[in-house]
Design an enzyme around this catalytic site. Structure first.
Site, PDB file in Angstrom:
ATOM      1  N   LYS A 183      44.397  29.997  34.475  1.00  0.00           N
ATOM      2  CA  LYS A 183      45.763  29.865  33.955  1.00  0.00           C
ATOM      3  C   LYS A 183      45.806  28.888  32.785  1.00  0.00           C
ATOM      4  CE  LYS A 183      47.893  30.239  38.585  1.00  0.00           C
ATOM      5  NZ  LYS A 183      48.260  29.381  39.715  1.00  0.00           N
TER       6      LYS A 183
ATOM      7  N   LYS B 179      35.441  30.988  34.411  1.00  0.00           N
ATOM      8  CA  LYS B 179      36.384  31.678  35.281  1.00  0.00           C
ATOM      9  C   LYS B 179      37.649  32.043  34.494  1.00  0.00           C
ATOM     10  CE  LYS B 179      38.755  28.997  38.072  1.00  0.00           C
ATOM     11  NZ  LYS B 179      39.257  28.122  39.141  1.00  0.00           N
TER      12      LYS B 179
ATOM     13  N   LYS C  16      38.642  19.245  37.293  1.00  0.00           N
ATOM     14  CA  LYS C  16      39.997  19.066  36.754  1.00  0.00           C
ATOM     15  C   LYS C  16      40.191  17.674  36.181  1.00  0.00           C
ATOM     16  CE  LYS C  16      42.728  22.500  39.162  1.00  0.00           C
ATOM     17  NZ  LYS C  16      43.832  22.765  40.083  1.00  0.00           N
TER      18      LYS C  16
HETATM   19  P1  TYM Z   1      45.652  28.915  42.523  1.00  0.00           P
HETATM   20  O1  TYM Z   1      47.113  28.874  42.319  1.00  0.00           O
HETATM   21  O2  TYM Z   1      44.755  28.243  41.543  1.00  0.00           O
HETATM   22  O3  TYM Z   1      45.168  30.419  42.615  1.00  0.00           O
HETATM   23  C1  TYM Z   1      45.793  31.336  43.489  1.00  0.00           C
HETATM   24  C2  TYM Z   1      44.761  32.260  44.102  1.00  0.00           C
HETATM   25  O4  TYM Z   1      44.068  32.977  43.068  1.00  0.00           O
HETATM   26  C3  TYM Z   1      42.666  32.813  43.235  1.00  0.00           C
HETATM   27  N1  TYM Z   1      42.031  32.818  41.903  1.00  0.00           N
HETATM   28  C4  TYM Z   1      41.098  33.691  41.514  1.00  0.00           C
HETATM   29  N2  TYM Z   1      40.496  34.709  42.162  1.00  0.00           N
HETATM   30  C5  TYM Z   1      39.566  35.414  41.482  1.00  0.00           C
HETATM   31  N3  TYM Z   1      39.224  35.155  40.177  1.00  0.00           N
HETATM   32  C6  TYM Z   1      39.798  34.145  39.494  1.00  0.00           C
HETATM   33  N4  TYM Z   1      39.462  33.890  38.233  1.00  0.00           N
HETATM   34  C7  TYM Z   1      40.774  33.348  40.172  1.00  0.00           C
HETATM   35  N5  TYM Z   1      41.535  32.280  39.796  1.00  0.00           N
HETATM   36  C8  TYM Z   1      42.301  31.976  40.872  1.00  0.00           C
HETATM   37  C9  TYM Z   1      42.501  31.481  43.930  1.00  0.00           C
HETATM   38  O5  TYM Z   1      41.257  31.388  44.580  1.00  0.00           O
HETATM   39  C10 TYM Z   1      43.669  31.505  44.889  1.00  0.00           C
HETATM   40  O6  TYM Z   1      43.343  32.238  46.048  1.00  0.00           O
HETATM   41  N6  TYM Z   1      44.691  25.581  46.090  1.00  0.00           N
HETATM   42  C11 TYM Z   1      45.140  26.932  45.860  1.00  0.00           C
HETATM   43  C12 TYM Z   1      46.519  27.212  46.432  1.00  0.00           C
HETATM   44  C13 TYM Z   1      46.700  26.808  47.853  1.00  0.00           C
HETATM   45  C14 TYM Z   1      46.229  27.485  49.000  1.00  0.00           C
HETATM   46  C15 TYM Z   1      46.674  26.736  50.110  1.00  0.00           C
HETATM   47  C16 TYM Z   1      45.452  28.628  49.174  1.00  0.00           C
HETATM   48  C17 TYM Z   1      47.389  25.720  48.298  1.00  0.00           C
HETATM   49  N7  TYM Z   1      47.386  25.670  49.647  1.00  0.00           N
HETATM   50  C18 TYM Z   1      46.364  27.095  51.445  1.00  0.00           C
HETATM   51  C19 TYM Z   1      45.154  29.010  50.492  1.00  0.00           C
HETATM   52  C20 TYM Z   1      45.607  28.245  51.587  1.00  0.00           C
HETATM   53  C21 TYM Z   1      45.197  27.160  44.370  1.00  0.00           C
HETATM   54  O7  TYM Z   1      45.283  26.267  43.584  1.00  0.00           O
HETATM   55  O8  TYM Z   1      45.281  28.443  44.004  1.00  0.00           O
END
Ligand code: TYM
Length: 335
Positions: free
Chosen positions: A201, A198, A114
């Site tokens: 967003k 991947k 990032k």
């Molecule tokens: P975030 O907001 O980027 O994504 C949310 C969830 O979606 C999953 N994900 C994917 N799964 C499969 N294929 C993809 N291309 C893909 N892109 C995203 C992510 O793995 C995630 O599960 N850091 C985390 C949010 C977070 C969190 C936490 C998660 C903050 N605190 C505590 C678990 C526990 C994040 O940025 O997710």
């Protein structure tokens, strides 16, 4: 023992199929398992590690909540709330900042990706992001965390931080070491135009992903336009190694249908994409269509979303406060 599940999604624009299949759909499956308590958060503190427009942030926060509800997270059974409404997350993050080591964070590949070449100009929050994530989980003593594969390293760090806290403060077993729940065909959904990237967003190309706010027509068009190759569909999964785009579409089909990847390959062996893609589009419309429609319906009624989030915050606070109080006691804070 009761399983306590915690997970979160950032309220950044363009919630997509990867977020749905890798995370949100599994939130619902876990909620429906007996003996499981689920806590699902909209992680707005994480979102501001990069600049956000305040109005859009508020709207996107409701959008993630609407996606949870539309997918089937039931607020009478699971807690749905916004991270910044429960100050215990930020307070525990500070304590854990003093437990985590710089070297551990320097190894995080997501920060490197990032921040790119601009690490010096990144916010301190972006670097510290995984510690806040550990706090999110540990402030509820959660035992299981469903996420996509891209969060695996962050969860390993959360386990290291929990173990280090327990040792440093001589409180064996105080924080459970959370187990990641990662797996299935959609743990890593790839970009529809480049199977080596991947689905994300932040990709500027909208046809690289399926957004949960897309209309059914757009969904079908994006599947039709998804990159493939000149060969017919494979007859064996081994043939997918050097066909990442095809592998991705087959994994999406498997995740949406509940079939294994092997079963999907067997069903379409030797067929052309002219046969496979319309079937995938039909399946996507059938399974995602109702979620997309329900999401739009929730978004038309923001007052309903807000009421659910308020109640969720009260319940989340009630779970987190006693654990934070015990943590402060272990650290030696006066009270
Ligand atoms: P975030 O907001 O980027 O994504 C949310 C969830 O979606 C999953 N994900 C994917 N799964 C499969 N294929 C993809 N291309 C893909 N892109 C995203 C992510 O793995 C995630 O599960 N850091 C985390 C949010 C977070 C969190 C936490 C998660 C903050 N605190 C505590 C678990 C526990 C994040 O940025 O997710």
């Amino acid at each position: 023992m009761t399983k306590r599940v915690f997970s979160g999604v950032q309220p950044t624009a363009n919630l997509h199929l990867g977020n749905y299949l890798g995370a949100i759909k599994r939130f619902v499956e876990l909620q429906n398992e007996p003996g499981t308590e689920c806590i699902y958060c909209v992680v707005d503190l994480h979102a501001i590690t990069v600049p956000q427009d305040p109005e859009k942030l508020r709207a996107q926060t409701r959008e993630v909540a609407a996606a949870y509800l539309a997918a089937g997270v039931d607020p009478s059974r699971s807690i749905i709330f916004v991270q910044s409404n429960v100050s215990a997350h930020a307070e525990l993050a500070w304590i854990l900042n003093c437990v985590a080591r710089m070297g551990w964070l320097e190894r995080m590949t997501q920060f490197k990706d990032k921040a790119g070449k601009n690490a010096e100009r990144s916010s301190v929050g972006l670097f510290d992001y995984p510690v806040l994530m550990a706090a999110d989980i540990l402030v509820y003593k959660a035992t299981h965390v469903p996420v996509g594969e891209d969060q695996k390293q962050h969860l390993e760090l959360a386990r290291d931080i929990a173990a280090r806290f327990n040792t440093d403060f001589n409180v064996e077993g105080f924080f459970p070491l959370p187990d990641p729940i990662i797996g299935g065909p959609a743990a890593r959904v790839m970009n529809l135009q480049d199977g080596l990237k991947k689905m994300s967003k932040s990709d500027p190309a909208d046809n690289s992903r399926i957004n949960l706010t897309d209309s059914v027509d757009v969904l079908v068009r994006k599947i039709k336009k998804a990159k493939t190759d000149m060969l017919p569909m494979p007859s064996h999964v081994d043939e997918l190694h050097d066909r990442p785009e095809v592998d991705n579409l087959i994994r999406i089909y498997a995740a949406l249908s509940g079939l294994s990847k092997e079963a999907v390959v067997a069903e379409f062996a030797g067929a052309g994409f002219g046969v496979f893609k319309p079937k995938l589009a039909d399946l996507a419309v059938e399974s995602l269509g109702p979620v997309m429609t329900a999401m739009a319906r929730y978004l038309d009624d923001p007052a309903q979303i807000d009421a659910i989030l308020r109640t969720g915050a009260e319940r989340a606070n009630a779970c987190a406060q006693p654990i934070l109080a015990e943590t402060k006691k272990a650290v030696g804070f006066w009270s």
